[in-house]
Design a protein around this motif. Structure first.
Motif, PDB file in Angstrom:
ATOM      1  N   LEU A 173      -2.572   5.198   1.664  1.00 12.57           N
ATOM      2  CA  LEU A 173      -1.613   4.830   1.924  1.00 12.57           C
ATOM      3  C   LEU A 173      -0.663   4.566   1.048  1.00 12.57           C
ATOM      4  O   LEU A 173      -0.912   4.727  -0.218  1.00 12.57           O
ATOM      5  N   ASP A 174       0.885   4.845   1.364  1.00 12.62           N
ATOM      6  CA  ASP A 174       1.452   5.071   0.175  1.00 12.62           C
ATOM      7  C   ASP A 174       2.400   3.467   0.732  1.00 12.62           C
ATOM      8  O   ASP A 174       3.168   2.999   2.130  1.00 12.62           O
ATOM      9  N   TYR A 175       3.737   3.712  -0.157  1.00 13.20           N
ATOM     10  CA  TYR A 175       4.500   2.072   0.555  1.00 13.20           C
ATOM     11  C   TYR A 175       5.483   2.424   0.682  1.00 13.20           C
ATOM     12  O   TYR A 175       5.526   1.783   2.419  1.00 13.20           O
ATOM     13  N   ASP A 176       5.386   4.293   0.775  1.00 11.18           N
ATOM     14  CA  ASP A 176       6.917   4.461   1.950  1.00 11.18           C
ATOM     15  C   ASP A 176       6.534   4.486   3.334  1.00 11.18           C
ATOM     16  O   ASP A 176       7.286   3.973   4.600  1.00 11.18           O
ATOM     17  N   GLU A 177       5.488   4.490   3.847  1.00 10.08           N
ATOM     18  CA  GLU A 177       4.606   3.802   5.330  1.00 10.08           C
ATOM     19  C   GLU A 177       5.375   2.965   5.473  1.00 10.08           C
ATOM     20  O   GLU A 177       4.872   1.741   6.641  1.00 10.08           O
ATOM     21  N   PHE A 178       5.297   1.645   4.729  1.00 14.07           N
ATOM     22  CA  PHE A 178       6.389   0.092   4.743  1.00 14.07           C
ATOM     23  C   PHE A 178       6.947  -0.257   4.858  1.00 14.07           C
ATOM     24  O   PHE A 178       7.699  -1.531   4.652  1.00 14.07           O
TER      25      PHE A 178
END
Length: 346
Positions: free
Chosen positions: A233-238
């Motif tokens: 997961l990466d921050y840009d998915e949030f």
């Protein structure tokens, strides 16, 4: 060497069973002793001398005489004990002075060969496809392959530091009907050695073939967790939960989490996947992420000192806070296990 004492191991000394038994997903050595116990005193010099030069695995020490209320998940014992931990479970145990002395001899003379990983060897394609694990490695090799032989002094010591459930070995010449590879494992035709990332019996679209690529992968992962890149997961998915300013206390009057991080923070990176997986699975509680490297303004949370920091906020006030790469994972574990009740704020 005569002066070796527990004070020489401050970095490895822990203060709770929970911390000791969940500190890493890798394979590590855990030594439980009672500093007031005669057996622990008797083995002290021998075991500390061993630890002083031990580099094969991470190791941790816990003086159980300092714990009164907490109980170990690994059961009761009345003498010093060495545990080899793999995936947060006991993989080997050595209880008492005699067994610990045997452990010292055994682990002082480890030779890295494939037979050291006998329990992790897979003999058929069906076995590797039947493994239920979110991320694991299949290392496919041939004893006679020059590149496999050249990779061996690097691959095996690294594999030894990983939990046994994370790496499986397959010697291609011993596999029945070796040429009849199932579709999921056609990638094994790419040469040897080959390191293949798998997820619950399926190829995770990531592999490393040949000595150079295999060793590069080992260096890249280091002592980190084994996770297939497509599962990361990466921050840009949030993005929908991201806030670009520090004045966060008034985001919501309702109970919510505020997580402060920086993409340049090594401690944030160490817990990134665990934290994002936790947030991704949250139900009925809002959360917000604040990238401190780009956020505007100054934090209105008086106790904020740096990253990573996780604050629980209700009615515009901080009701709990967890700071650092140890406290935050501990909170996540306790919350998931139902040991933290936030219903009083609902």
């Amino acid at each position: 060497m005569l002066g070796v004492s527990y004070s020489d191991f401050e970095e490895q000394s822990l203060n709770s069973y929970y911390q000791s038994e969940t500190i890493s997903n890798n394979r590590y050595v855990l030594y439980y002793y009672d500093s007031s116990d005669e057996a622990s005193k008797e083995i002290q010099k021998e075991i500390l001398k061993f630890f002083k030069d031990f580099e094969l695995l991470d190791f941790y020490l816990l003086d159980t005489s300092t714990l009164e209320l907490e109980v170990s998940n690994f059961g009761l014992y009345s003498e010093p004990v060495i545990y080899i931990i793999s995936s947060n479970r006991v993989y080997e145990e050595y209880k008492g002075i005699t067994a610990i002395s045997e452990f010292i001899v055994e682990y002082s003379n480890i030779e890295f060969d494939y037979d050291l990983f006998e329990a992790q060897h897979i003999s058929s394609y069906e076995e590797i496809l039947a493994i239920e694990n979110e991320s694991y490695i299949l290392y496919y090799y041939l004893d006679s392959c020059p590149h496999c032989i050249a990779s061996k002094p690097y691959m095996l010591p690294w594999a030894f530091t990983k939990s046994a459930e994370d790496i499986y070995f397959m010697e291609g010449s011993t596999v029945p009907n070796a040429d009849q590879k199932p579709t999921e494992l056609i990638i094994l035709n790419s040469g040897t050695p080959i390191l293949v990332l798998m997820s619950n019996g399926k190829f995770a679209n990531e592999f490393y073939s040949g000595k150079k690529d295999v060793l590069n992968y080992i260096d890249e992962v280091g002592d980190g967790d084994i996770i297939a890149k497509e599962l990361l997961l990466d921050y840009d998915e949030f993005d929908e939960f991201s806030i670009d300013y520090f004045d966060t206390l008034t985001i919501s009057d309702n109970l919510h989490f505020e997580y402060f991080y920086s993409p340049y923070c090594s401690h944030c990176e160490a817990i990134k996947q665990e934290l994002l997986l936790f947030l991704d699975g949250l139900v009925n509680i809002d959360f917000y992420l604040i990238d401190t490297s780009t956020a505007d303004g100054v934090s209105k949370i008086s106790s904020f000192r740096g990253t990573p920091s996780l604050f629980i906020v209700n009615d515009n006030e901080v009701v709990a806070e967890y700071v650092g790469s140890l406290d935050i994972p501990n909170f996540i574990e306790n919350y998931i296990n139902g040991e933290i009740d936030l219903s009083i704020y609902e």
